[in-house]
Design an enzyme around this catalytic site. Sequence first.
Site, PDB file in Angstrom:
ATOM      1  N   SER A  81      12.338 -34.179  17.641  1.00  7.55           N
ATOM      2  CA  SER A  81      12.714 -34.029  19.046  1.00  7.55           C
ATOM      3  C   SER A  81      11.449 -33.934  19.881  1.00  7.55           C
ATOM      4  CB  SER A  81      13.539 -32.752  19.221  1.00  7.55           C
ATOM      5  OG  SER A  81      13.555 -32.369  20.583  1.00  7.55           O
ATOM      6  N   TYR A  89      13.491 -23.794  18.317  1.00  4.49           N
ATOM      7  CA  TYR A  89      13.682 -25.233  18.090  1.00  4.49           C
ATOM      8  C   TYR A  89      12.343 -25.968  18.206  1.00  4.49           C
ATOM      9  CZ  TYR A  89      15.937 -29.837  18.525  1.00  4.49           C
ATOM     10  OH  TYR A  89      16.345 -31.140  18.342  1.00  4.49           O
TER      11      TYR A  89
HETATM   12  P1  NAP Z   1      24.881 -31.945  15.569  1.00  3.52           P
HETATM   13  O1  NAP Z   1      25.926 -32.831  16.108  1.00  3.52           O
HETATM   14  O2  NAP Z   1      24.910 -30.495  15.878  1.00  3.52           O
HETATM   15  O3  NAP Z   1      24.810 -32.165  13.990  1.00  3.52           O
HETATM   16  C1  NAP Z   1      23.998 -31.360  13.190  1.00  3.52           C
HETATM   17  C2  NAP Z   1      24.228 -31.731  11.747  1.00  3.52           C
HETATM   18  O4  NAP Z   1      23.404 -30.877  10.928  1.00  3.52           O
HETATM   19  C3  NAP Z   1      25.659 -31.542  11.316  1.00  3.52           C
HETATM   20  O5  NAP Z   1      26.053 -32.609  10.496  1.00  3.52           O
HETATM   21  C4  NAP Z   1      25.601 -30.249  10.515  1.00  3.52           C
HETATM   22  O6  NAP Z   1      26.595 -30.278   9.480  1.00  3.52           O
HETATM   23  C5  NAP Z   1      24.206 -30.341   9.904  1.00  3.52           C
HETATM   24  N1  NAP Z   1      23.724 -29.015   9.518  1.00  3.52           N
HETATM   25  C6  NAP Z   1      23.388 -27.984  10.329  1.00  3.52           C
HETATM   26  N2  NAP Z   1      23.063 -26.906   9.588  1.00  3.52           N
HETATM   27  C7  NAP Z   1      23.204 -27.268   8.296  1.00  3.52           C
HETATM   28  C8  NAP Z   1      23.036 -26.585   7.065  1.00  3.52           C
HETATM   29  N3  NAP Z   1      22.662 -25.293   7.010  1.00  3.52           N
HETATM   30  N4  NAP Z   1      23.271 -27.245   5.918  1.00  3.52           N
HETATM   31  C9  NAP Z   1      23.666 -28.546   5.935  1.00  3.52           C
HETATM   32  N5  NAP Z   1      23.844 -29.246   7.085  1.00  3.52           N
HETATM   33  C10 NAP Z   1      23.624 -28.603   8.241  1.00  3.52           C
HETATM   34  O7  NAP Z   1      23.418 -32.410  16.050  1.00  3.52           O
HETATM   35  P2  NAP Z   1      22.785 -33.838  16.428  1.00  3.52           P
HETATM   36  O8  NAP Z   1      22.523 -33.817  17.869  1.00  3.52           O
HETATM   37  O9  NAP Z   1      23.512 -34.960  15.799  1.00  3.52           O
HETATM   38  O10 NAP Z   1      21.364 -33.633  15.721  1.00  3.52           O
HETATM   39  C11 NAP Z   1      20.934 -34.390  14.607  1.00  3.52           C
HETATM   40  C12 NAP Z   1      19.418 -34.330  14.600  1.00  3.52           C
HETATM   41  O11 NAP Z   1      18.904 -34.932  15.784  1.00  3.52           O
HETATM   42  C13 NAP Z   1      18.865 -32.904  14.567  1.00  3.52           C
HETATM   43  O12 NAP Z   1      17.767 -32.832  13.705  1.00  3.52           O
HETATM   44  C14 NAP Z   1      18.424 -32.679  16.000  1.00  3.52           C
HETATM   45  O13 NAP Z   1      17.408 -31.717  16.095  1.00  3.52           O
HETATM   46  C15 NAP Z   1      17.955 -34.067  16.386  1.00  3.52           C
HETATM   47  N6  NAP Z   1      17.921 -34.356  17.817  1.00  3.52           N
HETATM   48  C16 NAP Z   1      19.047 -34.366  18.554  1.00  3.52           C
HETATM   49  C17 NAP Z   1      18.970 -34.654  19.918  1.00  3.52           C
HETATM   50  C18 NAP Z   1      20.190 -34.710  20.798  1.00  3.52           C
HETATM   51  O14 NAP Z   1      20.054 -34.873  22.028  1.00  3.52           O
HETATM   52  N7  NAP Z   1      21.403 -34.596  20.252  1.00  3.52           N
HETATM   53  C19 NAP Z   1      17.722 -34.920  20.515  1.00  3.52           C
HETATM   54  C20 NAP Z   1      16.587 -34.893  19.710  1.00  3.52           C
HETATM   55  C21 NAP Z   1      16.689 -34.626  18.358  1.00  3.52           C
HETATM   56  P3  NAP Z   1      27.541 -29.045   9.078  1.00  3.52           P
HETATM   57  O15 NAP Z   1      27.664 -28.138  10.260  1.00  3.52           O
HETATM   58  O16 NAP Z   1      28.805 -29.717   8.651  1.00  3.52           O
HETATM   59  O17 NAP Z   1      26.796 -28.423   7.937  1.00  3.52           O
END
Ligand code: NAP
Length: 236
Positions: free
Chosen positions: A142, A155
């Site tokens: 990020s 974060y």
């Molecule tokens: P999200 O919808 O909240 O999804 C997060 C995922 O991580 C879920 O599949 C969750 O699965 C898994 N997870 C969380 N804790 C876990 C654990 N303890 N064990 C196993 N799995 C776990 O988030 P997202 O936005 O798609 O984010 C995906 C990635 O993109 C992250 O690394 C985030 O930092 C990065 N990112 C996102 C954005 C954005 O704007 N959305 C921007 C920059 C970077 P379960 O809850 O089913 O375990």
Amino acid sequence: MAALPSKLALVTGASRGIGRATSLELAKRGYHVVALARSIAALESLDDDIRAIGGAATLTPLDLKDFYAIDRLGGVLFERWGQVHALVSCAGVLGVLTPVAHARPSMMQEAFAVNVLAAQRLIRSMDPLLRAAKGTAVFVTSRAARNPRPHWGAYAASKAALEALVRCYAQESQLAQVRVRLFDPGPVRTAMRAKAYPGEDPLGLITPEEVAPALVDVLEGRDGPGQDVLSVFASA
Ligand code: NAP
């Protein structure tokens, strides 16, 4: 040892958001997807969607804070297939947005456990399999890592640590011909984004389905020669 699929990818965070969309994109491109997350129902729904497009998945319900389970997963995948062509480390947690001076130790520990330590444990567990396949590992990061702001300590610090870790791993992996990349998707319409910005209109954001092809392009080496380890989604 089972017959090795021509392309095998392990995706963490596969239950929703960017990881789920990336899993589907990989399945569309012919990868057998080892889909990892905690939510079994959400993984089963992903499995249905992958089957519907003629793909195949292996569901791996696992909490990434269970580091020994990550170690065991490497052994299981080695026994079954001997190699892994792609690792997409997408799982992440936001933590609580709060001043650093107020952050609870347990929250800080969880952010570092999932965002950094689990990534290192995955590298440790998957590196022999990636080397066997001369594969690629992509870690989702990020801009917060490079743009620290008030209240984003957990974060931002954990993603900055992830980026440093992955850059070291990338240099260590050159001789083994394992490609290592960081991928910054920019703001994406997911549950994590909604938690960080509850007042924001999500319809103004790109979707995980729009980001996933760019991530898989990076994974497949279409980010161009000479690029930095970090790829930033063009629409971000
Ligand atoms: P999200 O919808 O909240 O999804 C997060 C995922 O991580 C879920 O599949 C969750 O699965 C898994 N997870 C969380 N804790 C876990 C654990 N303890 N064990 C196993 N799995 C776990 O988030 P997202 O936005 O798609 O984010 C995906 C990635 O993109 C992250 O690394 C985030 O930092 C990065 N990112 C996102 C954005 C954005 O704007 N959305 C921007 C920059 C970077 P379960 O809850 O089913 O375990």
